[in-house]
Design a protein around this motif. Structure first.
Motif, short mmCIF file in Angstrom:
data_model
loop_
_atom_site.label_atom_id
_atom_site.label_comp_id
_atom_site.label_asym_id
_atom_site.label_seq_id
_atom_site.Cartn_x
_atom_site.Cartn_y
_atom_site.Cartn_z
N SER A 3 69.90 67.93 56.80
CA SER A 3 68.73 67.36 56.70
C SER A 3 68.02 68.16 55.41
O SER A 3 67.35 67.45 54.67
N ILE A 4 68.16 69.20 55.21
CA ILE A 4 67.63 70.00 53.87
C ILE A 4 67.87 69.56 52.74
O ILE A 4 67.08 69.41 51.84
N LEU A 5 69.29 68.92 52.87
CA LEU A 5 69.51 68.44 51.35
C LEU A 5 69.27 66.64 51.24
O LEU A 5 68.71 66.24 50.19
N GLN A 6 69.25 66.34 52.41
CA GLN A 6 68.84 64.77 52.70
C GLN A 6 67.45 64.45 52.08
O GLN A 6 66.96 63.77 51.51
N GLU A 7 66.64 65.40 52.67
CA GLU A 7 65.30 65.49 52.17
C GLU A 7 65.04 65.48 50.75
O GLU A 7 64.24 64.70 50.36
N LYS A 8 65.72 66.44 49.86
CA LYS A 8 65.59 66.44 48.47
C LYS A 8 66.20 65.07 47.78
O LYS A 8 65.78 64.79 47.02
N ILE A 9 67.14 64.78 48.39
CA ILE A 9 67.90 63.59 47.79
C ILE A 9 67.04 62.26 47.95
O ILE A 9 66.80 61.38 47.13
N ASN A 10 66.33 62.19 49.07
CA ASN A 10 65.41 61.17 49.29
C ASN A 10 64.19 61.18 48.49
O ASN A 10 63.87 60.23 48.03
N LYS A 11 63.64 62.46 48.13
CA LYS A 11 62.52 62.66 47.21
C LYS A 11 63.40 62.26 45.67
O LYS A 11 62.49 61.70 44.83
N ARG A 12 64.50 62.46 45.37
CA ARG A 12 65.18 62.18 44.06
C ARG A 12 65.21 60.57 43.88
O ARG A 12 64.80 60.04 42.89
N ILE A 13 65.37 59.90 45.16
CA ILE A 13 65.49 58.55 45.17
C ILE A 13 64.23 57.95 44.74
O ILE A 13 64.00 57.07 43.78
N GLU A 14 63.21 58.62 45.46
CA GLU A 14 61.96 57.99 45.28
C GLU A 14 61.57 58.17 44.06
O GLU A 14 60.73 57.21 43.38
N PHE A 15 61.74 59.41 43.29
CA PHE A 15 61.27 59.51 41.97
C PHE A 15 61.98 58.72 40.77
O PHE A 15 61.13 58.20 39.99
N HIS A 16 63.37 58.56 40.94
CA HIS A 16 63.93 57.53 40.18
C HIS A 16 63.61 56.23 40.30
O HIS A 16 63.44 55.34 39.33
N THR A 17 63.21 55.95 41.28
CA THR A 17 62.77 54.33 41.75
C THR A 17 61.39 54.08 41.08
O THR A 17 61.44 53.13 40.38
N THR A 18 60.42 54.98 41.21
CA THR A 18 59.27 54.97 40.64
C THR A 18 59.34 55.25 39.43
O THR A 18 58.71 54.04 38.51
N LYS A 19 60.08 55.84 38.85
CA LYS A 19 60.16 56.01 37.22
C LYS A 19 60.88 54.67 36.62
O LYS A 19 60.48 54.33 35.56
N ILE A 47 60.72 51.77 37.87
CA ILE A 47 59.69 50.66 37.94
C ILE A 47 58.69 50.89 36.77
O ILE A 47 58.28 49.65 35.94
N VAL A 48 58.11 51.74 36.55
CA VAL A 48 57.20 52.29 35.52
C VAL A 48 57.66 52.03 34.28
O VAL A 48 56.89 51.26 33.43
N CYS A 49 58.78 52.56 34.11
CA CYS A 49 59.46 52.30 32.58
C CYS A 49 59.81 50.85 32.42
O CYS A 49 59.95 50.34 31.15
N LEU A 63 63.88 49.99 23.13
CA LEU A 63 65.15 50.89 23.31
C LEU A 63 65.40 52.20 24.21
O LEU A 63 65.92 52.13 25.21
N LEU A 64 64.12 52.58 23.80
CA LEU A 64 63.93 54.00 24.63
C LEU A 64 63.61 53.76 26.39
O LEU A 64 64.32 54.12 27.25
N MET A 65 62.68 52.70 26.39
CA MET A 65 62.40 52.28 27.81
C MET A 65 63.66 51.71 28.67
O MET A 65 63.78 52.06 29.65
N MET A 66 64.56 50.90 27.75
CA MET A 66 65.66 50.43 28.44
C MET A 66 66.67 51.61 28.72
O MET A 66 67.45 51.46 29.82
N VAL A 67 66.78 52.54 27.89
CA VAL A 67 67.45 53.63 28.21
C VAL A 67 67.16 54.38 29.39
O VAL A 67 67.90 54.73 30.41
N ILE A 68 65.89 54.88 29.62
CA ILE A 68 65.34 55.44 30.64
C ILE A 68 65.53 54.48 31.90
O ILE A 68 65.72 55.29 32.90
N VAL A 69 65.25 53.17 31.76
CA VAL A 69 65.39 52.44 32.97
C VAL A 69 66.82 52.34 33.52
O VAL A 69 67.00 52.70 34.85
#
Length: 240
Positions: free
Chosen positions: A145-161, A163-165, A213-219
């Motif tokens: 669970s201690i790892l899964q919590e961090k992984i879930n936060k990473r999923i949320e971070f990358h998903t948000t980024k 979408i924004v990009c 092109l930069l946004m494409m790479v980031i997405v």
């Protein structure tokens, strides 16, 4: 424990064994990480190949001032044709390189430069490293669970980024199309003298292409992180 974990991983990877469910989770995530790039990259190859055909066709149809002199319209189509063709070829290389890791993830994973050493400090990151090491050695498929919590936060971070990009990518592409169409239309009007407005458009036009092109790479990178977060989490955890 570090030496034992490193030895255990090496033995599993070298033998190609599927006996450790925890390692299987890592390998599966690693394959998925590269599969995302293969799929998205394949779509980008088709897109840029289509764009290159369009631009080269317009380039051939654009009028010549003389044999040795091209007008702005012809130069623009040539530049975009060359750019789109180059990006398409680059994406083909990237897709092929990542496809090998999808087809043989065990070999690709074994080449990762990841050090599983843990410092003597009592930091939160060390706690995560210990938990990760114990998970791999336990062979349990379920992530602690201690790892899964961090992984879930990473999923949320990358998903948000992603979408924004992605939204920024659409805006930059739309703005770029508008600017370059305006410049080409201006060139067709046979008014060769550029004022400050046209020069500003030209600079902003180049900027929007670069930013697109930069946004494409980031997405794409963040889509990989959102769909296959464990690989990035592991590399960030032990290589920082």
């Amino acid at each position: 424990m570090n030496d034992e974990l490193q030895r255990t991983l090496s033995e599993i990877l070298e033998s190609g064994s599927q006996s450790n469910p925890a390692v299987n989770v890592l390998i599966s995530d690693y394959a998925k990480y590269h599969a995302v790039l293969v799929i998205v990259g394949g779509c980008l190859v088709l897109l840029f190949a289509l764009l290159s055909i369009i631009f080269w066709t317009k380039f051939k149809r654009s009028p010549k001032i003389s044999k040795l002199k091209w007008g702005f319209e012809r130069k623009a189509y040539f530049s975009f044709g060359l750019l789109s063709s180059s990006v398409a070829l680059l994406m083909i290389l990237i897709v092929v390189a990542n496809l090998t890791n999808v087809l043989n993830p065990l070999h690709g994973f074994s080449l990762l430069n990841v050090s599983f050493k843990i410092s003597n400090g009592a930091t939160y990151k060390d706690e995560l490293r210990y938990a990760f090491n114990e998970w791999i050695q336990s062979g349990n498929e379920n992530i602690p669970s201690i790892l899964q919590e961090k992984i879930n936060k990473r999923i949320e971070f990358h998903t948000t980024k992603a979408i924004v990009c992605g939204i920024l990518l659409i805006l930059f592409v739309g703005l770029s199309v508008y600017i370059w169409n305006a410049l080409v239309k201006r060139a067709k009007s046979n008014d060769s003298k550029w004022r400050f407005k046209e020069k500003a458009y030209f600079v902003f036009g180049i900027a929007t292409v670069v930013l697109s092109l930069l946004m494409m790479v980031i997405v794409v990178a963040n889509m990989q992180g959102a769909f296959a977060p464990i690989t990035l989490f592991m590399m960030n955890l032990f290589n920082s």
